[in-house]
Design a protein around this motif. Structure first.
Motif, PDB file in Angstrom:
ATOM      1  N   ALA A   1       0.039 -11.982   1.391  1.00 37.85           N
ATOM      2  CA  ALA A   1       0.434 -11.964  -0.021  1.00 37.85           C
ATOM      3  C   ALA A   1      -0.141 -10.732  -0.691  1.00 37.85           C
ATOM      4  O   ALA A   1      -1.357 -10.538  -0.713  1.00 37.85           O
ATOM      5  CB  ALA A   1      -0.054 -13.227  -0.728  1.00 37.85           C
ATOM      6  N   ALA A   2       0.734  -9.899  -1.233  1.00 36.06           N
ATOM      7  CA  ALA A   2       0.289  -8.654  -1.866  1.00 36.06           C
ATOM      8  C   ALA A   2       1.211  -8.307  -3.028  1.00 36.06           C
ATOM      9  O   ALA A   2       2.236  -8.974  -3.243  1.00 36.06           O
ATOM     10  CB  ALA A   2       0.257  -7.519  -0.834  1.00 36.06           C
ATOM     11  N   GLY A   3       0.856  -7.275  -3.762  1.00 36.48           N
ATOM     12  CA  GLY A   3       1.667  -6.916  -4.914  1.00 36.48           C
ATOM     13  C   GLY A   3       1.524  -5.460  -5.299  1.00 36.48           C
ATOM     14  O   GLY A   3       0.670  -4.736  -4.785  1.00 36.48           O
ATOM     15  N   ALA A   4       2.385  -5.042  -6.213  1.00 38.84           N
ATOM     16  CA  ALA A   4       2.368  -3.669  -6.713  1.00 38.84           C
ATOM     17  C   ALA A   4       3.027  -3.655  -8.084  1.00 38.84           C
ATOM     18  O   ALA A   4       3.693  -4.622  -8.480  1.00 38.84           O
ATOM     19  CB  ALA A   4       3.104  -2.732  -5.751  1.00 38.84           C
ATOM     20  N   SER A   5       2.833  -2.565  -8.806  1.00 36.54           N
ATOM     21  CA  SER A   5       3.428  -2.407 -10.129  1.00 36.54           C
ATOM     22  C   SER A   5       4.179  -1.084 -10.199  1.00 36.54           C
ATOM     23  O   SER A   5       3.768  -0.094  -9.583  1.00 36.54           O
ATOM     24  CB  SER A   5       2.346  -2.452 -11.213  1.00 36.54           C
ATOM     25  OG  SER A   5       1.692  -3.711 -11.219  1.00 36.54           O
ATOM     26  N   PHE A   6       5.269  -1.087 -10.961  1.00 38.95           N
ATOM     27  CA  PHE A   6       6.072   0.117 -11.140  1.00 38.95           C
ATOM     28  C   PHE A   6       6.299   0.364 -12.624  1.00 38.95           C
ATOM     29  O   PHE A   6       6.564  -0.573 -13.378  1.00 38.95           O
ATOM     30  CB  PHE A   6       7.435  -0.031 -10.449  1.00 38.95           C
ATOM     31  CG  PHE A   6       7.375  -0.003  -8.947  1.00 38.95           C
ATOM     32  CD1 PHE A   6       7.539   1.182  -8.247  1.00 38.95           C
ATOM     33  CD2 PHE A   6       7.164  -1.174  -8.229  1.00 38.95           C
ATOM     34  CE1 PHE A   6       7.495   1.202  -6.856  1.00 38.95           C
ATOM     35  CE2 PHE A   6       7.117  -1.166  -6.846  1.00 38.95           C
ATOM     36  CZ  PHE A   6       7.280   0.028  -6.153  1.00 38.95           C
ATOM     37  N   ASP A   7       6.216   1.618 -13.021  1.00 39.68           N
ATOM     38  CA  ASP A   7       6.500   1.985 -14.404  1.00 39.68           C
ATOM     39  C   ASP A   7       7.974   2.310 -14.610  1.00 39.68           C
ATOM     40  O   ASP A   7       8.425   2.490 -15.739  1.00 39.68           O
ATOM     41  CB  ASP A   7       5.652   3.203 -14.815  1.00 39.68           C
ATOM     42  CG  ASP A   7       4.176   2.869 -14.891  1.00 39.68           C
ATOM     43  OD1 ASP A   7       3.847   1.705 -15.190  1.00 39.68           O
ATOM     44  OD2 ASP A   7       3.346   3.766 -14.647  1.00 39.68           O
ATOM     45  N   CYS A   8       8.740   2.397 -13.519  1.00 39.87           N
ATOM     46  CA  CYS A   8      10.165   2.696 -13.597  1.00 39.87           C
ATOM     47  C   CYS A   8      10.959   1.414 -13.834  1.00 39.87           C
ATOM     48  O   CYS A   8      10.387   0.333 -14.018  1.00 39.87           O
ATOM     49  CB  CYS A   8      10.621   3.363 -12.300  1.00 39.87           C
ATOM     50  SG  CYS A   8      10.284   2.367 -10.828  1.00 39.87           S
ATOM     51  N   GLY A   9      12.267   1.503 -13.790  1.00 37.38           N
ATOM     52  CA  GLY A   9      13.105   0.339 -13.984  1.00 37.38           C
ATOM     53  C   GLY A   9      13.266  -0.482 -12.719  1.00 37.38           C
ATOM     54  O   GLY A   9      12.771  -0.131 -11.644  1.00 37.38           O
TER      55      GLY A   9
ATOM     56  N   LYS B   1       0.828  -1.205   0.000  1.00 36.75           N
ATOM     57  CA  LYS B   1       0.000   0.000   0.000  1.00 36.75           C
ATOM     58  C   LYS B   1       0.861   1.253   0.000  1.00 36.75           C
ATOM     59  O   LYS B   1       0.481   2.283  -0.568  1.00 36.75           O
ATOM     60  CB  LYS B   1      -0.930  -0.007   1.211  1.00 36.75           C
ATOM     61  CG  LYS B   1      -1.973   1.103   1.197  1.00 36.75           C
ATOM     62  CD  LYS B   1      -2.941   0.972   2.368  1.00 36.75           C
ATOM     63  CE  LYS B   1      -3.983   2.092   2.329  1.00 36.75           C
ATOM     64  NZ  LYS B   1      -4.937   1.969   3.471  1.00 36.75           N
ATOM     65  N   LYS B   2       2.032   1.183   0.589  1.00 30.67           N
ATOM     66  CA  LYS B   2       2.938   2.329   0.652  1.00 30.67           C
ATOM     67  C   LYS B   2       3.429   2.741  -0.742  1.00 30.67           C
ATOM     68  O   LYS B   2       3.848   3.881  -0.952  1.00 30.67           O
ATOM     69  CB  LYS B   2       4.147   2.006   1.529  1.00 30.67           C
ATOM     70  CG  LYS B   2       3.835   1.744   2.997  1.00 30.67           C
ATOM     71  CD  LYS B   2       5.099   1.358   3.755  1.00 30.67           C
ATOM     72  CE  LYS B   2       4.805   0.894   5.183  1.00 30.67           C
ATOM     73  NZ  LYS B   2       4.263   1.975   6.015  1.00 30.67           N
ATOM     74  N   VAL B   3       3.384   1.801  -1.688  1.00 28.81           N
ATOM     75  CA  VAL B   3       3.852   2.095  -3.043  1.00 28.81           C
ATOM     76  C   VAL B   3       2.723   1.985  -4.068  1.00 28.81           C
ATOM     77  O   VAL B   3       2.956   1.764  -5.260  1.00 28.81           O
ATOM     78  CB  VAL B   3       5.027   1.170  -3.428  1.00 28.81           C
ATOM     79  CG1 VAL B   3       6.255   1.489  -2.578  1.00 28.81           C
ATOM     80  CG2 VAL B   3       4.640  -0.303  -3.288  1.00 28.81           C
ATOM     81  N   GLY B   4       1.478   2.098  -3.603  1.00 27.85           N
ATOM     82  CA  GLY B   4       0.341   2.123  -4.519  1.00 27.85           C
ATOM     83  C   GLY B   4      -0.246   0.784  -4.860  1.00 27.85           C
ATOM     84  O   GLY B   4      -1.106   0.685  -5.749  1.00 27.85           O
ATOM     85  N   GLY B   5       0.167  -0.282  -4.158  1.00 30.89           N
ATOM     86  CA  GLY B   5      -0.375  -1.602  -4.429  1.00 30.89           C
ATOM     87  C   GLY B   5      -1.355  -2.041  -3.361  1.00 30.89           C
ATOM     88  O   GLY B   5      -1.931  -1.228  -2.652  1.00 30.89           O
TER      89      GLY B   5
END
Length: 319
Positions: A291-299, A281-285
């Motif tokens: 078990a959790a996840g998130a996505s990044f548009d950066c490298g 949640k701290k990074v928008g996921g």
């Protein structure tokens, strides 16, 4: 509007020409739910199809590919299964954002994006919720439907060994087994059999895993070059995120996977001491506690630094 099993069943009984949606990078739970629901609705006389998902893997394809809608089909009722939020819609389902009539899910982070929302965070798998719903609809549990539900329950509970496994989880699995499906063979295929690309990717994970906070945090990087070199596909990478948590002492396991377009998928798995959903949640996921996840548009490097910082913050806050 939040509904219970009875409310969701009533809504489906009143609907027809139903289209069922699965989430991006479909796993056993979303595909199992969709497959069981589509077949159950057809059994009670409804017209129902499953929206094509371009990311479906060979392991789960048999549950949903035969249920694709014919050309020209115009749905009048939209149902999502195991989708925690609209941004997890595959590209094929994008036209239905803001138009979902019934959400069926078990993610506590789900904001409730449907006209009606059946969300049960107490369920270890969405397939458990789906089973209760089918029973309320008066659906007969056939072997084909039971196999779909069993796959959903088994995969989302790690073959019944994750802490989200409950008495209800086992009750649903037992009901499925009474139809004559081979639970042992299903679990062997899902959890024990490895392709050579999968074996090679697991070796890479263990060879390159880095540890932080005296071994409490483990991080694995799956670079696109390694994925392409081994010939691994999405099916080979399914559930690979659980490997980081297998090392003794690890409380937070992080796996970063570089996508073909350079974006990064992050999967976080935790032990009972830590909250995976809070980290993501701290990074928008988001996701579940374990078990959790998130996505990044950066490298990869920037994504790794961001999720590691979030994990460290959560680790120290929880101590």
């Amino acid at each position: 509007m939040t509904v219970d099993i009875a409310g969701a069943a009533a809504a489906l009984l009143a609907a027809d020409d139903i289209l069922i949606l699965t989430h991006r990078r479909p796993d056993g739970d979303t595909t199992g739910c969709a497959g069981a629901l589509c077949r159950g609705l057809r059994q009670i006389g409804k017209t129902a199809y499953i929206m094509e998902n371009p990311e479906i893997t060979r392991r789960y394809a048999p549950m949903i590919v035969p249920c694709r809608p014919p050309e020209g089909f115009v749905p009048r009722y939209i149902v999502s299964t195991d989708i925690a939020e609209e941004k997890l819609f595959p590209d094929t389902a994008a036209p239905y954002k803001g138009k979902v009539d019934l959400v069926i899910d078990h993610h506590g982070s789900n904001p409730g994006f449907g006209k009606k929302d059946l969300i049960r965070p107490d369920a270890g798998a969405c397939a458990e919720v789906l089973y209760d719903l089918l029973m309320a609809l008066g659906v007969q549990l056939t072997r084909e439907i039971a196999e779909c539900i069993y796959v959903g329950v088994s995969t989302d509970t790690g073959c019944f060994k994750y802490s989200n496994t409950t008495a209800h989880t086992h009750a649903v699995a037992a009901a499925c087994l009474t139809t004559g499906i081979d639970g042992g063979e299903i679990n062997r295929a899902l959890f024990e059999t490895k392709t050579m690309p999968r074996f090679q990717m697991e070796r890479i994970v263990f060879d390159t895993m880095a540890f932080y906070e005296d071994g409490a945090i483990a991080v694995a990087l799956l670079w696109r070059a390694d994925i392409d070199r081994t010939g691994a596909d999405m099916d080979d990478l399914d559930s690979i995120a659980s490997l980081t948590r297998q090392v003794e002492g690890v409380q937070i396991g992080i796996t970063l996977t570089e996508n073909k377009d350079g974006t990064v998928k992050v999967s976080v798995r935790t032990t009972k001491e830590m909250d995976a959903a809070a980290i993501c949640k701290k990074v928008g996921g988001g996701g579940h506690i374990r078990a959790a996840g998130a996505s990044f548009d950066c490298g990869m490097q920037e994504a790794c630094e961001a999720i590691l910082a979030a994990a460290r913050e959560q680790y120290h806050a929880a101590r």
